[in-house]
Design an enzyme around this catalytic site. Structure first.
Site, PDB file in Angstrom:
ATOM      1  N   GLU A  97      -0.567  -5.398   5.831  1.00 20.70           N
ATOM      2  CA  GLU A  97       0.751  -5.510   5.174  1.00 20.70           C
ATOM      3  C   GLU A  97       1.581  -6.593   5.844  1.00 20.70           C
ATOM      4  O   GLU A  97       2.232  -7.410   5.177  1.00 20.70           O
ATOM      5  CB  GLU A  97       1.484  -4.167   5.243  1.00 20.70           C
ATOM      6  CG  GLU A  97       0.846  -3.110   4.360  1.00 20.70           C
ATOM      7  CD  GLU A  97       1.448  -1.718   4.522  1.00 20.70           C
ATOM      8  OE1 GLU A  97       1.245  -0.900   3.627  1.00 20.70           O
ATOM      9  OE2 GLU A  97       2.109  -1.453   5.540  1.00 20.70           O
TER      10      GLU A  97
ATOM     11  N   THR B 254       0.842  -1.203   0.000  1.00 18.24           N
ATOM     12  CA  THR B 254       0.000   0.000   0.000  1.00 18.24           C
ATOM     13  C   THR B 254       0.873   1.247   0.000  1.00 18.24           C
ATOM     14  O   THR B 254       1.949   1.253   0.609  1.00 18.24           O
ATOM     15  CB  THR B 254      -0.883   0.000   1.270  1.00 18.24           C
ATOM     16  OG1 THR B 254      -1.708  -1.164   1.249  1.00 18.24           O
ATOM     17  CG2 THR B 254      -1.781   1.238   1.339  1.00 18.24           C
TER      18      THR B 254
HETATM   19  C1  5RP Z   1       1.435   2.050   4.271  1.00 14.86           C
HETATM   20  C2  5RP Z   1       2.907   1.855   4.258  1.00 14.86           C
HETATM   21  C3  5RP Z   1       3.658   2.395   3.087  1.00 14.86           C
HETATM   22  O1  5RP Z   1       4.346   1.358   2.471  1.00 14.86           O
HETATM   23  C4  5RP Z   1       4.608   3.441   3.572  1.00 14.86           C
HETATM   24  O2  5RP Z   1       3.884   4.420   4.309  1.00 14.86           O
HETATM   25  C5  5RP Z   1       5.334   4.121   2.404  1.00 14.86           C
HETATM   26  O3  5RP Z   1       4.417   4.842   1.651  1.00 14.86           O
HETATM   27  P1  5RP Z   1       4.830   5.698   0.391  1.00 14.86           P
HETATM   28  O4  5RP Z   1       5.236   4.748  -0.676  1.00 14.86           O
HETATM   29  O5  5RP Z   1       3.573   6.464   0.053  1.00 14.86           O
HETATM   30  O6  5RP Z   1       5.947   6.620   0.804  1.00 14.86           O
HETATM   31  O7  5RP Z   1       3.502   1.288   5.138  1.00 14.86           O
HETATM   32  O8  5RP Z   1       0.868   1.605   5.463  1.00 14.86           O
END
Ligand code: 5RP
Length: 237
Positions: free
Chosen positions: A117, A42
């Site tokens: 996740e 995500t």
């Molecule tokens: C979501 C996550 C994402 O992988 C993490 O926040 C990184 O996000 P982005 O790719 O938008 O920087 O752990 O729960």
């Protein structure tokens, strides 16, 4: 008269963070196994991966998704999404991170999807992290640590972090506590120095009311595709 042209200033294009995310999202396709189901994380970097995955969707069976948001994006692009319980195991899980260290330990949950996740990561033989180089840290703890909690335990868990010398606050959305895909709340913890990610994850995971702590050490990455100014760097852990 001296006709020799003076050297031109270097014009190497500087890639934006968004372009770096696109690069690593595309690079992750090499880890997708044809004919199989792929685990999908995500976030904004994973969104780039999902867009890239759509270009080879006829070569895969589908995906197991870690959030409602990713499920909606996958389905909108015509990629079938399977329930986690329908699949035995996945060969690869592709996801982003808020921080990753030189051993592949991560902090995750900036997008509030950490619980699902971790579940999909646990189901997968290999975790491939996709991130831009701003996410690489020497020691975890710079980014506020997300922890998904059962709402009735919030106050006590905030107190437990205070006993560690850290400060935890409830994440808000539109002025109200954010509600996760699992109907729980998120607290974000600052002031931590996570010297031993495995021990920290094991300790906090045992506190009553903690659904998931955003340290991914048991489910650490085996590979990180890091978007850098000079292209995609592959780190193997
Ligand atoms: C979501 C996550 C994402 O992988 C993490 O926040 C990184 O996000 P982005 O790719 O938008 O920087 O752990 O729960």
């Amino acid at each position: 008269m001296n006709n020799s042209a003076s050297p031109k200033p270097s014009t190497v294009p500087v890639l934006t963070q968004d372009e770096l995310k696109t690069l690593v999202g595309q690079a992750a396709l090499q880890y997708v196994v044809p004919g199989e189901i792929v685990g999908v994380g995500t976030g904004s970097t994973v969104n780039k991966f999902i867009d890239a995955l759509a270009t080879i969707k006829d070569q895969i069976k589908g995906a197991v998704s870690s959030s409602v948001a990713s499920t909606e994006r996958l389905r909108a692009l015509g990629i079938p999404v399977f329930d986690c319980n329908e699949v035995q195991g996945l060969s690869v899980y592709i996801d982003g991170a808020d921080e990753i260290d030189a051993q592949g330990n991560m902090v995750k949950g900036g997008g509030a999807a950490l619980t699902r996740e971790k579940i999909v990561a646990a189901q997968s033989a290999r975790f491939v992290c996709i991130a831009d180089e701003s996410k690489l840290v020497e020691k975890l703890g710079k980014f506020p640590l997300p922890v998904e909690v059962v709402p009735m335990a919030t106050r006590r868990i905030i107190g437990q972090f205070a006993d560690m010398g850290a400060k935890a606050t409830v994440r808000l959305k539109d002025g109200q506590p954010l509600v996760t895909d699992n109907g729980q709340h998120i607290i974000d913890v600052t002031g931590l120095q996570i010297a031993d990610p495995l021990a920290f994850e094991a300790q906090v995971s045992q506190w009553p009311g903690v659904v998931t702590v955003g340290v991914f050490a048991f489910q650490r990455a085996q590979v990180c595709l890091l978007g850098t100014a000079s292209g995609v760097k592959t780190l193997n852990f």
